[in-house]
Write a protein that holds these residues in place. Structure first.
Motif, PDB file in Angstrom:
ATOM      1  N   ARG A  98       0.813  -1.314   0.021  1.00 49.37           N
ATOM      2  CA  ARG A  98      -0.069  -0.078   0.072  1.00 49.37           C
ATOM      3  C   ARG A  98       0.854   1.309   0.031  1.00 49.37           C
ATOM      4  O   ARG A  98       0.540   2.221  -0.661  1.00 49.37           O
ATOM      5  CB  ARG A  98      -0.972  -0.054   1.299  1.00 49.37           C
ATOM      6  CG  ARG A  98      -1.610   1.280   1.437  1.00 49.37           C
ATOM      7  CD  ARG A  98      -2.633   0.961   2.592  1.00 49.37           C
ATOM      8  NE  ARG A  98      -3.238   2.372   2.764  1.00 49.37           N
ATOM      9  CZ  ARG A  98      -4.192   2.736   3.803  1.00 49.37           C
ATOM     10  NH1 ARG A  98      -4.551   1.755   4.562  1.00 49.37           N
ATOM     11  NH2 ARG A  98      -5.129   3.789   3.863  1.00 49.37           N
ATOM     12  N   TRP A 124     -16.526  -3.270  -5.209  1.00 49.21           N
ATOM     13  CA  TRP A 124     -15.567  -3.838  -4.299  1.00 49.21           C
ATOM     14  C   TRP A 124     -14.673  -4.789  -4.488  1.00 49.21           C
ATOM     15  O   TRP A 124     -14.126  -5.488  -3.620  1.00 49.21           O
ATOM     16  CB  TRP A 124     -16.402  -4.415  -2.989  1.00 49.21           C
ATOM     17  CG  TRP A 124     -17.200  -3.320  -2.420  1.00 49.21           C
ATOM     18  CD1 TRP A 124     -18.257  -2.702  -2.650  1.00 49.21           C
ATOM     19  CD2 TRP A 124     -16.615  -2.303  -1.061  1.00 49.21           C
ATOM     20  NE1 TRP A 124     -18.621  -1.598  -1.744  1.00 49.21           N
ATOM     21  CE2 TRP A 124     -17.621  -1.243  -0.987  1.00 49.21           C
ATOM     22  CE3 TRP A 124     -15.406  -2.159  -0.400  1.00 49.21           C
ATOM     23  CZ2 TRP A 124     -17.486  -0.516   0.034  1.00 49.21           C
ATOM     24  CZ3 TRP A 124     -15.180  -1.253   0.611  1.00 49.21           C
ATOM     25  CH2 TRP A 124     -16.509  -0.358   0.713  1.00 49.21           C
ATOM     26  N   THR A 173      -9.175  -4.536 -10.435  1.00 50.51           N
ATOM     27  CA  THR A 173      -8.454  -4.810  -9.144  1.00 50.51           C
ATOM     28  C   THR A 173      -8.159  -6.405  -9.151  1.00 50.51           C
ATOM     29  O   THR A 173      -7.059  -6.761  -8.643  1.00 50.51           O
ATOM     30  CB  THR A 173      -9.790  -4.662  -7.770  1.00 50.51           C
ATOM     31  OG1 THR A 173     -10.142  -3.476  -7.994  1.00 50.51           O
ATOM     32  CG2 THR A 173      -8.995  -5.097  -6.506  1.00 50.51           C
ATOM     33  N   GLU A 218      -9.054  -4.127  -2.146  1.00 54.67           N
ATOM     34  CA  GLU A 218     -10.189  -3.298  -1.977  1.00 54.67           C
ATOM     35  C   GLU A 218     -10.326  -2.819  -0.513  1.00 54.67           C
ATOM     36  O   GLU A 218     -10.391  -1.468  -0.149  1.00 54.67           O
ATOM     37  CB  GLU A 218     -11.425  -3.550  -2.444  1.00 54.67           C
ATOM     38  CG  GLU A 218     -11.610  -3.809  -4.016  1.00 54.67           C
ATOM     39  CD  GLU A 218     -11.687  -2.575  -4.668  1.00 54.67           C
ATOM     40  OE1 GLU A 218     -12.065  -1.472  -4.156  1.00 54.67           O
ATOM     41  OE2 GLU A 218     -11.795  -2.438  -5.934  1.00 54.67           O
ATOM     42  N   TRP A 223      -6.295  -1.193   0.305  1.00 48.74           N
ATOM     43  CA  TRP A 223      -5.793   0.081  -0.531  1.00 48.74           C
ATOM     44  C   TRP A 223      -7.056   0.964  -1.192  1.00 48.74           C
ATOM     45  O   TRP A 223      -8.015   0.627  -0.922  1.00 48.74           O
ATOM     46  CB  TRP A 223      -5.277  -0.580  -1.829  1.00 48.74           C
ATOM     47  CG  TRP A 223      -4.192  -1.473  -1.684  1.00 48.74           C
ATOM     48  CD1 TRP A 223      -3.574  -1.824  -0.497  1.00 48.74           C
ATOM     49  CD2 TRP A 223      -3.373  -1.983  -2.821  1.00 48.74           C
ATOM     50  NE1 TRP A 223      -2.307  -2.607  -0.746  1.00 48.74           N
ATOM     51  CE2 TRP A 223      -2.094  -2.692  -2.146  1.00 48.74           C
ATOM     52  CE3 TRP A 223      -3.298  -2.013  -3.994  1.00 48.74           C
ATOM     53  CZ2 TRP A 223      -1.168  -3.213  -2.790  1.00 48.74           C
ATOM     54  CZ3 TRP A 223      -2.266  -2.346  -4.742  1.00 48.74           C
ATOM     55  CH2 TRP A 223      -1.233  -3.147  -4.179  1.00 48.74           C
ATOM     56  N   SER A 224      -6.593   2.247  -1.499  1.00 47.49           N
ATOM     57  CA  SER A 224      -7.448   3.183  -1.910  1.00 47.49           C
ATOM     58  C   SER A 224      -7.823   2.681  -3.320  1.00 47.49           C
ATOM     59  O   SER A 224      -6.834   2.003  -4.087  1.00 47.49           O
ATOM     60  CB  SER A 224      -7.094   4.692  -1.941  1.00 47.49           C
ATOM     61  OG  SER A 224      -5.790   4.769  -2.707  1.00 47.49           O
ATOM     62  N   LYS A 225      -8.719   3.200  -4.090  1.00 40.85           N
ATOM     63  CA  LYS A 225      -8.713   2.930  -5.427  1.00 40.85           C
ATOM     64  C   LYS A 225      -7.580   3.774  -6.609  1.00 40.85           C
ATOM     65  O   LYS A 225      -7.447   2.913  -7.255  1.00 40.85           O
ATOM     66  CB  LYS A 225     -10.221   3.656  -5.915  1.00 40.85           C
ATOM     67  CG  LYS A 225     -11.529   2.895  -5.373  1.00 40.85           C
ATOM     68  CD  LYS A 225     -11.970   1.792  -6.243  1.00 40.85           C
ATOM     69  CE  LYS A 225     -13.203   1.141  -5.992  1.00 40.85           C
ATOM     70  NZ  LYS A 225     -13.281  -0.037  -6.761  1.00 40.85           N
ATOM     71  N   GLN A 226      -7.354   4.840  -5.892  1.00 47.45           N
ATOM     72  CA  GLN A 226      -6.017   5.171  -6.902  1.00 47.45           C
ATOM     73  C   GLN A 226      -4.996   4.370  -6.469  1.00 47.45           C
ATOM     74  O   GLN A 226      -4.312   4.427  -7.452  1.00 47.45           O
ATOM     75  CB  GLN A 226      -5.905   6.664  -6.077  1.00 47.45           C
ATOM     76  CG  GLN A 226      -4.738   7.620  -6.839  1.00 47.45           C
ATOM     77  CD  GLN A 226      -4.521   8.983  -6.516  1.00 47.45           C
ATOM     78  OE1 GLN A 226      -5.670   9.766  -6.449  1.00 47.45           O
ATOM     79  NE2 GLN A 226      -3.406   9.442  -5.922  1.00 47.45           N
ATOM     80  N   ARG A 227      -4.725   4.045  -5.454  1.00 48.33           N
ATOM     81  CA  ARG A 227      -3.386   3.117  -5.343  1.00 48.33           C
ATOM     82  C   ARG A 227      -3.309   1.639  -6.168  1.00 48.33           C
ATOM     83  O   ARG A 227      -2.709   1.493  -6.793  1.00 48.33           O
ATOM     84  CB  ARG A 227      -3.283   2.666  -3.504  1.00 48.33           C
ATOM     85  CG  ARG A 227      -2.120   1.664  -3.652  1.00 48.33           C
ATOM     86  CD  ARG A 227      -0.712   2.346  -3.837  1.00 48.33           C
ATOM     87  NE  ARG A 227       0.198   1.763  -3.690  1.00 48.33           N
ATOM     88  CZ  ARG A 227       1.623   1.740  -4.234  1.00 48.33           C
ATOM     89  NH1 ARG A 227       1.780   2.762  -4.999  1.00 48.33           N
ATOM     90  NH2 ARG A 227       2.564   1.028  -3.770  1.00 48.33           N
ATOM     91  N   GLU A 280     -12.501  11.569  -7.301  1.00 51.78           N
ATOM     92  CA  GLU A 280     -12.579  11.378  -5.946  1.00 51.78           C
ATOM     93  C   GLU A 280     -12.148  10.176  -5.206  1.00 51.78           C
ATOM     94  O   GLU A 280     -12.630   9.850  -4.176  1.00 51.78           O
ATOM     95  CB  GLU A 280     -14.165  11.791  -5.823  1.00 51.78           C
ATOM     96  CG  GLU A 280     -14.753  13.276  -6.391  1.00 51.78           C
ATOM     97  CD  GLU A 280     -16.270  13.212  -6.194  1.00 51.78           C
ATOM     98  OE1 GLU A 280     -16.902  12.394  -5.451  1.00 51.78           O
ATOM     99  OE2 GLU A 280     -16.776  14.129  -6.481  1.00 51.78           O
ATOM    100  N   MET A 281     -11.476   9.603  -6.058  1.00 44.55           N
ATOM    101  CA  MET A 281     -11.056   8.077  -5.438  1.00 44.55           C
ATOM    102  C   MET A 281      -9.917   8.537  -4.259  1.00 44.55           C
ATOM    103  O   MET A 281      -9.313   9.521  -4.569  1.00 44.55           O
ATOM    104  CB  MET A 281     -10.352   7.252  -6.588  1.00 44.55           C
ATOM    105  CG  MET A 281     -11.473   6.870  -7.638  1.00 44.55           C
ATOM    106  SD  MET A 281     -10.689   5.824  -8.744  1.00 44.55           S
ATOM    107  CE  MET A 281      -9.267   6.634  -9.419  1.00 44.55           C
TER     108      MET A 281
END
Length: 231
Positions: free
Chosen positions: A33, A85, A112, A141, A144-148, A230-231
């Motif tokens: 992460r 998710w 993902t 999910e 981690w963030s969506k951006q990561r 906004e992720m």
């Protein structure tokens, strides 16, 4: 008495072993992460299969990548990425329905799931691998963030034989850094992701051009206010 104790010891050993593997996996996911993975299962497999060929990969931070590239891969591979998710059950149900209707079995993997597969697993369509992929995707999910997830995916996805990550692909096919990719160039890279060993962004077939055009049209439809921001 000894005969009854032995199976219990085996069960305890297996349970402890599974728990240990689970703890190790969570630790690795947490580490990645914050720290960029040094390699992936797919890169290692390529290096073993083709020891005389070099693996080309260069990490680039998410904020340094052209804003069109994340949009292109989402448009191409997983348009519900901001909302699910890790596993898109609606897409899986649709793929199974199409399979029962006589169509070929398609992957229905999310970005993902593809990230998890590239990092830790192997290629193939076995149910065991798909189950492991789904479990790992849920873990990504959760941790981690969506951006990561998008950042790692864009840096480890295969874009051609021995070419991993969007920076190496941009340099190889367009002679520029991924920060300067145009919408059409990003769409062309995304168009080869379903089968990068056969499809080429550097020498596009008619199918790649057609798919890239479709991806670019999807990008413009998805690029409304707030999408992916906004992720």
């Amino acid at each position: 008495m000894a005969n009854k104790t032995f199976p219990r010891r085996i069960v305890r050993f297996l349970v402890r072993g599974f728990a240990g593997l689970l703890v190790l996996l969570v630790a690795v996911l947490l580490l990645f992460r914050f720290i960029n993975p040094p390699t992936t299962a797919f890169m290692l497999a390529y290096g073993i299969s083709y020891p005389d060929n070099k693996v080309h990969q260069q990490w680039i931070d998410y904020d340094s990548i052209s804003r069109w590239m994340p949009l292109a891969v989402v448009a191409s591979e997983d348009q519900r990425f901001p909302d699910h998710w890790g596993v898109d059950f609606a897409a899986i149900r649709k793929a199974l329905a199409e399979y029962r209707a006589g169509d070929g079995l398609r992957g229905a993997s999310t970005i993902t799931q593809q990230t998890a597969k590239n990092l830790f697993l192997w290629n193939g369509r076995s149910f065991i691998r798909k189950a492991l992929e789904a479990g790992l995707a849920l873990g990504l999910e959760a941790l981690w963030s969506k951006q990561r997830i998008l950042e790692v995916y864009l840096n480890v996805a295969e874009f051609g034989p021995g070419i991993y990550g969007v920076e190496a692909a941009s340099q190889a096919y367009f002679g520029i850094s991924a920060r300067y990719l145009s919408p059409s160039q990003a769409a062309r890279l995304a168009a080869v992701l379903p089968n990068p060993k056969v499809l080429s962004a550097g020498n596009p077939s008619a199918y790649v051009w057609e798919r890239a055009g479709w991806v670019e049209r999807q990008m413009h439809q998805l690029s409304g206010p707030g999408y992916l921001r906004e992720m």
